[in-house]
Design a protein around this motif. Structure first.
Motif, mmCIF file in Angstrom:
data_model
loop_
_atom_site.group_PDB
_atom_site.id
_atom_site.type_symbol
_atom_site.label_atom_id
_atom_site.label_comp_id
_atom_site.label_asym_id
_atom_site.label_seq_id
_atom_site.Cartn_x
_atom_site.Cartn_y
_atom_site.Cartn_z
ATOM 1 N N GLY A 194 0.816 -1.206 0.000
ATOM 2 C CA GLY A 194 0.000 0.000 0.000
ATOM 3 C C GLY A 194 0.847 1.251 0.000
ATOM 4 N N THR A 195 0.337 2.283 -0.638
ATOM 5 C CA THR A 195 1.037 3.562 -0.681
ATOM 6 C C THR A 195 0.014 4.664 -0.863
ATOM 7 N N VAL A 196 0.338 5.866 -0.394
ATOM 8 C CA VAL A 196 -0.609 6.980 -0.427
ATOM 9 C C VAL A 196 -0.464 7.749 -1.733
ATOM 10 N N THR A 197 -1.547 7.883 -2.446
ATOM 11 C CA THR A 197 -1.555 8.562 -3.737
ATOM 12 C C THR A 197 -0.996 9.982 -3.622
ATOM 13 N N GLY A 198 -0.056 10.325 -4.514
ATOM 14 C CA GLY A 198 0.479 11.678 -4.571
ATOM 15 C C GLY A 198 1.556 11.998 -3.570
ATOM 16 N N SER A 199 1.894 11.079 -2.662
ATOM 17 C CA SER A 199 2.947 11.362 -1.681
ATOM 18 C C SER A 199 4.312 11.358 -2.354
ATOM 19 N N ALA A 200 5.292 11.965 -1.686
ATOM 20 C CA ALA A 200 6.641 12.019 -2.248
ATOM 21 C C ALA A 200 7.207 10.624 -2.442
ATOM 22 N N TYR A 201 6.937 9.726 -1.497
ATOM 23 C CA TYR A 201 7.493 8.380 -1.629
ATOM 24 C C TYR A 201 6.806 7.599 -2.736
ATOM 25 N N THR A 202 5.511 7.847 -2.953
ATOM 26 C CA THR A 202 4.826 7.183 -4.071
ATOM 27 C C THR A 202 5.409 7.626 -5.399
ATOM 28 N N LEU A 203 5.712 8.917 -5.519
ATOM 29 C CA LEU A 203 6.281 9.428 -6.763
ATOM 30 C C LEU A 203 7.610 8.755 -7.081
ATOM 31 N N ARG A 260 -5.353 -6.878 3.255
ATOM 32 C CA ARG A 260 -5.460 -6.603 1.811
ATOM 33 C C ARG A 260 -4.105 -6.284 1.190
ATOM 34 N N VAL A 261 -3.155 -5.804 1.990
ATOM 35 C CA VAL A 261 -1.785 -5.598 1.535
ATOM 36 C C VAL A 261 -0.845 -6.227 2.555
ATOM 37 N N ALA A 262 0.337 -6.630 2.086
ATOM 38 C CA ALA A 262 1.321 -7.250 2.983
ATOM 39 C C ALA A 262 2.148 -6.213 3.720
ATOM 40 N N ALA A 263 2.244 -5.023 3.146
ATOM 41 C CA ALA A 263 3.063 -3.956 3.721
ATOM 42 C C ALA A 263 2.554 -2.637 3.180
ATOM 43 N N ILE A 264 2.969 -1.547 3.808
ATOM 44 C CA ILE A 264 2.680 -0.225 3.269
ATOM 45 C C ILE A 264 3.958 0.598 3.281
ATOM 46 N N ALA A 265 4.013 1.566 2.392
ATOM 47 C CA ALA A 265 5.145 2.486 2.316
ATOM 48 C C ALA A 265 4.792 3.768 3.062
ATOM 49 N N GLY A 266 5.798 4.400 3.653
ATOM 50 C CA GLY A 266 5.536 5.652 4.341
ATOM 51 C C GLY A 266 6.800 6.268 4.892
ATOM 52 N N ILE A 267 6.644 7.365 5.616
ATOM 53 C CA ILE A 267 7.765 8.036 6.253
ATOM 54 C C ILE A 267 8.275 7.159 7.389
ATOM 55 N N GLY A 268 9.588 6.971 7.459
ATOM 56 C CA GLY A 268 10.180 6.000 8.362
ATOM 57 C C GLY A 268 9.754 6.138 9.808
#
Length: 243
Positions: A126-135, A163-171
């Protein structure tokens, strides 16, 4: 000490301090419900304008490359970009004031032991649409496994319901969320780090030196950390000047 009138002329030859905002970096810049620019970059720009007793004009760009490519077009005076040697050909950077790591938060049921194994597995992330890390992630291997969510809360719900195994985000945020979930953990190494700095167009040496002093003093005083926390970024991401 450099004459204040000289500094004002170098910082703002048009009469107003023109600060370029990179709206492609959603960690540092956003918009409120009325469409007004808000965020870390905006607060720092306002602080600099107040420091110099200058009116402030915000100049909006959608991408970092648009900011850097316009450095010689007299469209802006100062900007907020990740430090890069190619960009340094046309702009003078301060030392970085914030380093933001992007990390994966893996659920208890995820078998990956590190970030590379997660990406190689093809498991949904999972990742948040439009975030810096998604880009960044959409341009890297594993982009096809990304599942986009409107905000971090929806992404965390997807993690908790499997629904997802992991998500991306700020550490730092991912570490805090891992502590709330038995068996969850952040995966090493971070998948990205942005060392963000302020910068001014080249050819304004006294202003460039003053800008370096400005950001260093606010980093030492904790003012940068206060701004980060006001916009939901841990003050632990603030970079203190060396020396």
């Amino acid at each position: 000490m450099t004459d204040l009138a000289l500094l004002r002329r170098q910082f703002a030859p048009s009469g107003a301090l023109r600060a370029a905002l990179n709206h492609g970096n959603r960690v540092l810049v956003g918009r409120d419900d009325a469409g007004t620019a808000i965020g870390i970059s905006v607060d720092l720009a306002r602080a600099l304008a107040a420091h110099l007793d200058l009116p402030l004009e915000l100049v909006d760009y959608n991408r970092a490359v648009d900011v850097s490519n316009s450095a010689t077009s007299d469209a802006w005076d100062v900007c907020f970009l990740a430090v890069d040697p190619d960009r340094a050909a046309t702009i003078d950077f301060t030392e970085p004031y914030v380093a933001i790591e992007g990390c994966y938060l893996a659920s208890a049921g995820c078998s990956a032991t590190d970030a590379a194994e997660l990406v190689a597995s093809g498991a949904p992330v999972g990742t948040v649409t439009g975030s810096a890390y998604t880009l960044t992630l959409v341009r890297q291997p594993g982009a096809e496994a990304l599942v986009h969510f409107p905000d971090i809360f929806a992404a965390l719900e997807a993690l908790d319901t499997g629904r997802v195994a992991a998500i991306a985000g700020i550490g730092t945020v991912m570490e805090a969320e891992a502590a709330r979930r038995p068996g969850a953990r952040t995966l090493a190494p971070p998948f990205m780090q942005i060392r963000q700095a302020m910068a001014i167009v080249k050819g304004r040496p006294e202003a460039a030196a003053e800008l370096r002093r400005f950001i260093a003093e606010r980093a030492r005083s904790g003012a940068v950390g206060d701004i980060l926390e006001r916009h939901g970024v841990s003050r632990a991401c603030a970079v203190l000047p060396v020396g």
